[in-house]
Design a protein around this motif. Structure first.
Motif, PDB file in Angstrom:
ATOM      1  N   LEU A 189       0.800  -1.214   0.000  1.00  0.00           N
ATOM      2  CA  LEU A 189       0.000   0.000   0.000  1.00  0.00           C
ATOM      3  C   LEU A 189       0.838   1.271   0.000  1.00  0.00           C
ATOM      4  O   LEU A 189       0.413   2.293  -0.526  1.00  0.00           O
ATOM      5  N   PHE A 190       2.021   1.231   0.607  1.00  0.00           N
ATOM      6  CA  PHE A 190       2.897   2.391   0.643  1.00  0.00           C
ATOM      7  C   PHE A 190       4.275   2.021   0.109  1.00  0.00           C
ATOM      8  O   PHE A 190       4.715   0.875   0.232  1.00  0.00           O
ATOM      9  N   PHE A 191       4.929   3.016  -0.494  1.00  0.00           N
ATOM     10  CA  PHE A 191       6.239   2.752  -1.079  1.00  0.00           C
ATOM     11  C   PHE A 191       7.119   3.978  -0.912  1.00  0.00           C
ATOM     12  O   PHE A 191       6.687   5.103  -1.166  1.00  0.00           O
ATOM     13  N   ARG A 192       8.349   3.739  -0.486  1.00  0.00           N
ATOM     14  CA  ARG A 192       9.344   4.823  -0.320  1.00  0.00           C
ATOM     15  C   ARG A 192       9.966   5.086  -1.686  1.00  0.00           C
ATOM     16  O   ARG A 192      10.878   4.399  -2.126  1.00  0.00           O
ATOM     17  N   VAL A 193       9.442   6.073  -2.385  1.00  0.00           N
ATOM     18  CA  VAL A 193       9.893   6.341  -3.752  1.00  0.00           C
ATOM     19  C   VAL A 193      11.169   7.173  -3.794  1.00  0.00           C
ATOM     20  O   VAL A 193      11.834   7.248  -4.838  1.00  0.00           O
ATOM     21  N   HIS A 194      11.481   7.798  -2.676  1.00  0.00           N
ATOM     22  CA  HIS A 194      12.622   8.721  -2.619  1.00  0.00           C
ATOM     23  C   HIS A 194      12.997   8.851  -1.151  1.00  0.00           C
ATOM     24  O   HIS A 194      12.175   8.601  -0.268  1.00  0.00           O
ATOM     25  N   LYS A 195      14.201   9.242  -0.884  1.00  0.00           N
ATOM     26  CA  LYS A 195      14.609   9.369   0.523  1.00  0.00           C
ATOM     27  C   LYS A 195      13.739  10.370   1.278  1.00  0.00           C
ATOM     28  O   LYS A 195      13.611  10.301   2.506  1.00  0.00           O
ATOM     29  N   SER A 196      13.112  11.274   0.535  1.00  0.00           N
ATOM     30  CA  SER A 196      12.286  12.307   1.170  1.00  0.00           C
ATOM     31  C   SER A 196      10.793  12.093   0.986  1.00  0.00           C
ATOM     32  O   SER A 196       9.996  12.912   1.434  1.00  0.00           O
ATOM     33  N   HIS A 197      10.393  10.991   0.315  1.00  0.00           N
ATOM     34  CA  HIS A 197       8.976  10.819   0.010  1.00  0.00           C
ATOM     35  C   HIS A 197       8.526   9.372   0.182  1.00  0.00           C
ATOM     36  O   HIS A 197       9.131   8.450  -0.375  1.00  0.00           O
ATOM     37  N   LEU A 198       7.437   9.200   0.945  1.00  0.00           N
ATOM     38  CA  LEU A 198       6.764   7.907   1.116  1.00  0.00           C
ATOM     39  C   LEU A 198       5.324   8.116   0.666  1.00  0.00           C
ATOM     40  O   LEU A 198       4.632   9.002   1.193  1.00  0.00           O
ATOM     41  N   VAL A 199       4.861   7.352  -0.332  1.00  0.00           N
ATOM     42  CA  VAL A 199       3.555   7.641  -0.922  1.00  0.00           C
ATOM     43  C   VAL A 199       2.595   6.462  -0.781  1.00  0.00           C
ATOM     44  O   VAL A 199       2.990   5.303  -0.715  1.00  0.00           O
TER      45      VAL A 199
END
Length: 250
Positions: A195-205
Motif C-alpha cells: 500500500l505504501f512505497f518509499r519512492v525517494h529518501k524524502s517521500h513515502l507515498v
C-alpha cells in the motif's frame, strides 16, 4: 463444475441461486451454507471450482475463511452490503467483489470474469497472505505524534509523507497536514508495501493515490501533486504493480 455459496443471510443465498440459474449453466453442483464453519469444512474437503462468500458473518468472517481455505484453485468472489471494505484491494488481487443488494448486470459480469479465470491456463495463484495483510492495513489507524498532541488517522487517509529536516510532514486526503517530530523512518515501519512505497529518501507515498508515472521518474498523485522517484527505486515501484491493476500507471 461445483459452486459453493456461503452467507449467513438465506435470502441473499436464494437470490444468488436464482441469478446463477437464470444466467449460467454448465455447473453440476450448487452447495450453500449459512454456517461459515460448516462451509469451510466442505470447501477443504471437496475443493470446489467457485466460491461466493459474504465478508461479514458471525463466527467466521469471509476474510478469515479465505485464510483457512486449503483449496488454492478455487476462484473466490466476495460479497457484502458494506462498501467500506477495500474494493480496490480485492480487484488488485484479481478477486471478484459484489455489493449487496446484487445488481444483476454487475453479478453477471463478475461471475463471468471468475469463470473465465477458471478456464485460463495462465491463471496465477492468489497470494492469500498478502491479500489479508493488505486488507488489515487498510482498516487500521496510525498514531501521528506532533508537538501539540497525538493524532489518530486511518492509514488509507494518508496521501503521502514528506521529509523536512528531521521531521515528517503527513499529507491527508482531507487536505490537512500534520508535522510530526518523528521522521519518515518511524512511520515507514507501519506504512509498508504493497500500500505504501518509499519512492525517494524524502517521500513515502500511498500507492493507490498514484495516477501517472513519467519516464523521467515523476509520479503524479490524484491530488495533482508531482513527486520525484529516485532512479534506483523505479524498478521496485513498477514491480509492486505486477499481478495487480497496472492501469493506475497508464
Amino acid at each position: 463444475m461445483t459452486i459453493v455459496l456461503i452467507d449467513d443471510d438465506i435470502s441473499d443465498i436464494e437470490y444468488c441461486k436464482e441469478l446463477l440459474s437464470k444466467n449460467f449453466d454448465g455447473f453440476d453442483t450448487l452447495e450453500y451454507f449459512t454456517d461459515p464453519l460448516k462451509g469451510l469444512e466442505y470447501l477443504n474437503e471437496h475443493k470446489p471450482d467457485l466460491l461466493i462468500v459474504d465478508v461479514e458473518m458471525p463466527n467466521l468472517s469471509g476474510l478469515n475463511l479465505l485464510k483457512d481455505l486449503k483449496s488454492p484453485n478455487t476462484e473466490v468472489v466476495f460479497c457484502t452490503s458494506h462498501d467500506k471494505f477495500a474494493i480496490d484491494a480485492y480487484r488488485h488481487f484479481a478477486l471478484g467483489f459484489l455489493l449487496k443488494p446484487y445488481n444483476e448486470t454487475e453479478f453477471i459480469a463478475i461471475i463471468t470474469k471468475a469463470l473465465h479465470r477458471l478456464g485460463s491456463s495462465k491463471k496465477e495463484p492468489v497470494n492469500n497472505k498478502l491479500l489479508l495483510d493488505t486488507l488489515a492495513l487498510e482498516n487500521k489507524k496510525i498514531a501521528i505524534p506532533t508537538l501539540g498532541c497525538t493524532y489518530f488517522s486511518k492509514i488509507m487517509d494518508i496521501v503521502r509523507l514528506e521529509s523536512v529536516d528531521s521531521y515528517a510532514k503527513i499529507h491527508l486526503t482531507d487536505g490537512n497536514i500534520h508535522i510530526s517530530s518523528y521522521g519518515i523512518k518511524f512511520f515507514e515501519n507501519s506504512l509498508t508495501p504493497p500500500l505504501f512505497f518509499r519512492v525517494h529518501k524524502s517521500h513515502l507515498v500511498n500507492v493507490k493515490k498514484i495516477t501517472k508515472f513519467f519516464p523521467d521518474g515523476t509520479l503524479v498523485l490524484d491530488t495533482g501533486e508531482r513527486i520525484p522517484v529516485a532512479r534506483r527505486r523505479r524498478a521496485g515501484l513498477l514491480e509492486l504493480f505486477n499481478g495487480q491493476s497496472t492501469s493506475v500507471l497508464n
